[in-house]
Design an enzyme around this catalytic site. Structure first.
Site, PDB file in Angstrom:
ATOM      1  N   GLN A 102       0.947  -1.146   0.048  1.00  0.00           N
ATOM      2  CA  GLN A 102       0.083   0.040   0.032  1.00  0.00           C
ATOM      3  C   GLN A 102       0.984   1.163   0.073  1.00  0.00           C
ATOM      4  O   GLN A 102       1.805   1.638   0.834  1.00  0.00           O
ATOM      5  CB  GLN A 102      -0.983   0.129   1.069  1.00  0.00           C
ATOM      6  CG  GLN A 102      -1.971   1.205   1.024  1.00  0.00           C
ATOM      7  CD  GLN A 102      -2.760   1.246   2.267  1.00  0.00           C
ATOM      8  OE1 GLN A 102      -2.148   1.851   3.541  1.00  0.00           O
ATOM      9  NE2 GLN A 102      -3.968   0.959   2.231  1.00  0.00           N
ATOM     10  N   TYR A 184      -5.760  10.984   3.911  1.00  0.00           N
ATOM     11  CA  TYR A 184      -4.419  11.104   3.399  1.00  0.00           C
ATOM     12  C   TYR A 184      -4.243  11.979   1.966  1.00  0.00           C
ATOM     13  O   TYR A 184      -5.294  12.185   1.478  1.00  0.00           O
ATOM     14  CB  TYR A 184      -3.783   9.760   3.453  1.00  0.00           C
ATOM     15  CG  TYR A 184      -3.748   9.148   4.848  1.00  0.00           C
ATOM     16  CD1 TYR A 184      -3.085   9.886   5.813  1.00  0.00           C
ATOM     17  CD2 TYR A 184      -4.232   7.916   5.121  1.00  0.00           C
ATOM     18  CE1 TYR A 184      -2.950   9.318   7.131  1.00  0.00           C
ATOM     19  CE2 TYR A 184      -4.343   7.427   6.250  1.00  0.00           C
ATOM     20  CZ  TYR A 184      -3.828   8.184   7.483  1.00  0.00           C
ATOM     21  OH  TYR A 184      -3.764   7.793   8.744  1.00  0.00           O
ATOM     22  N   GLY A 331      -9.746  -6.378   8.957  1.00  0.00           N
ATOM     23  CA  GLY A 331      -8.669  -5.730   9.633  1.00  0.00           C
ATOM     24  C   GLY A 331      -8.489  -6.587  10.977  1.00  0.00           C
ATOM     25  O   GLY A 331      -7.408  -7.471  11.495  1.00  0.00           O
ATOM     26  N   ARG A 332      -8.989  -6.122  12.199  1.00  0.00           N
ATOM     27  CA  ARG A 332      -8.667  -6.631  13.710  1.00  0.00           C
ATOM     28  C   ARG A 332      -8.707  -8.053  13.535  1.00  0.00           C
ATOM     29  O   ARG A 332      -7.791  -8.667  14.504  1.00  0.00           O
ATOM     30  CB  ARG A 332      -9.607  -6.037  14.340  1.00  0.00           C
ATOM     31  CG  ARG A 332      -9.226  -4.550  14.779  1.00  0.00           C
ATOM     32  CD  ARG A 332     -10.202  -3.994  15.905  1.00  0.00           C
ATOM     33  NE  ARG A 332     -11.543  -3.707  15.320  1.00  0.00           N
ATOM     34  CZ  ARG A 332     -12.554  -3.162  15.854  1.00  0.00           C
ATOM     35  NH1 ARG A 332     -12.831  -3.021  17.491  1.00  0.00           N
ATOM     36  NH2 ARG A 332     -13.676  -2.647  15.407  1.00  0.00           N
TER      37      ARG A 332
END
Length: 382
Positions: A102, A184, A331-332
């Site tokens: 990424q 971002y 994710g988690r």
């Protein structure tokens, strides 16, 4: 016979791109460990490759030195970093995994007092001189965001992405993902809340799209289009981005999804609402009612549509069956279950996900007091 037939089925990303062994995607998870990947990084990603993950997305990897809130986030802008990432990639491939890097630039949510930013001698950049509201620089007594320096020539940063993509190719990555989400830099150029330029990079949506599209054009010099994905968070909410009305949101993102579909990259990863704060100082900074499938799914006919945020395997299976998503990003679960995909396949109970607000050492870096400064109980070798 598994109840997750669709989730565990292969997914070809298209001609010139890889075929994923299943539709379980490991999300990009900042771990705050090393500027240059080390053995802990090799082991971390290899564990998840051995665990059967369809596609591993690396943690956000900086295309240039920046004063991020993550003081030990890795980069891909030096030869040393490139060589270190190659060791990660080689190990993941040996374990039968597929891995994309990424590409990350934080833009206006860097801080000039962070040591790495200071060392560059450069100001914090943004599309316009508009500060993000809030701040969370724990290392600077929770200092707030600063007003960035409006980038004079955005193409200079585009070329930093180009070099980073070249380095990623050299390191052997199967592809790259452009981080155009979560407030971002590419996301900052895209949205009107952070971009009020009057040159060819601002104003109309055609101009605001220019920065991320120029980055993609440079990436395509190093990777096939079907080796390139993008991450979007149209609902906003994190790092003080998010168009203020649904009309503004549609005016920004419908043309952008349409253009990405026309380019026909490998996939578009889209986050559902819920990540980040919907309000700040009484002013909305997200559209928490956004239905990403209703608004955008029909626009994506070439690239694969990856859905992200707060999924269970059961809901992921349902959404893939219904055609809402082609794959789902977790994710988690991936932090606390290196073998998450195998657990899904075998019907094995998951280790508790962990809470990023409470389990700070687990989520952000190394466990407190660990002699090897690297592994938690949740990351036992398979």
């Amino acid at each position: 016979m598994t109840k997750f037939q669709k989730l565990l089925s292969p997914l070809p990303l298209g001609q010139g791109g890889p075929t994923l062994k299943n539709r379980i995607i490991m999300g990009s998870l900042t771990r705050n460990r090393n500027l240059v990947p080390q053995q802990v990084n090799i082991d971390y990603y290899t564990q998840r490759a051995k665990g059967g993950t369809g596609l591993i997305l690396t943690e956000g990897t900086l295309v240039a030195p920046q004063g991020t809130e993550w003081p030990n986030a890795p980069g891909i802008y030096t030869e040393e970093q490139t060589a270190a990432w190659k060791k990660v990639v080689d190990s993941v491939h040996k374990a039968g995994g597929t891995i994309f890097l990424q590409l990350w630039h934080v833009g206006r949510v860097a801080h000039p007092d962070m040591p790495i930013q200071k060392a560059t001698g450069k100001p914090v950049p943004g599309p316009s001189a508009i500060a993000a509201r809030g701040g969370k620089f724990r290392q600077l007594n929770n200092a707030e965001y600063v007003t960035p320096h409006a980038v004079e020539n955005p193409h200079d940063i585009v070329m930093e992405y180009s070099q980073a993509a070249k380095n990623a190719k050299e390191a052997g990555f199967d592809g790259v993902e452009l981080h155009c989400a979560n407030g971002y830099l590419p996301n900052q150029f895209l949205e009107t809340v952070s971009n009020q330029r009057t040159d060819k990079y601002g104003g109309s949506i055609e101009n605001r799209m220019r920065f991320p599209l120029e980055i993609l054009d440079e990436i395509f010099k190093h990777f096939n289009k079907k080796q390139v994905g993008i991450k979007l968070s149209p609902a906003g909410g994190y790092n003080d981005v998010g168009e203020h009305t649904m009309e503004e949101l549609r005016a920004t993102y419908v043309p952008f999804y349409t253009k990405l579909n026309e380019i026909n990259i490998a996939y578009i990863q889209t986050m559902r609402p819920g990540f980040g704060d919907p309000m700040y100082g009484g002013v909305p900074r997200s559209q928490k009612e956004l239905d990403i499938f209703k608004e955008f799914r029909h626009l994506v006919t070439g690239p694969k549509f990856f859905a992200n945020y707060d999924y269970s395997p059961e809901e992921a299976e349902q959404h893939i069956q219904e055609g809402k998503a082609d794959a789902v990003v977790f994710g988690r679960y991936m932090i606390t279950n290196p073998d998450f995909a195998k657990r899904v396949e075998q019907g094995v109970e998951f280790t508790e996900q962990g809470n990023p607000e409470k389990d700070v050492p687990l989520w952000y870096g190394f466990p407190e007091g660990h002699p090897e400064k690297g592994y938690s109980d949740y990351e036992a070798k398979l």
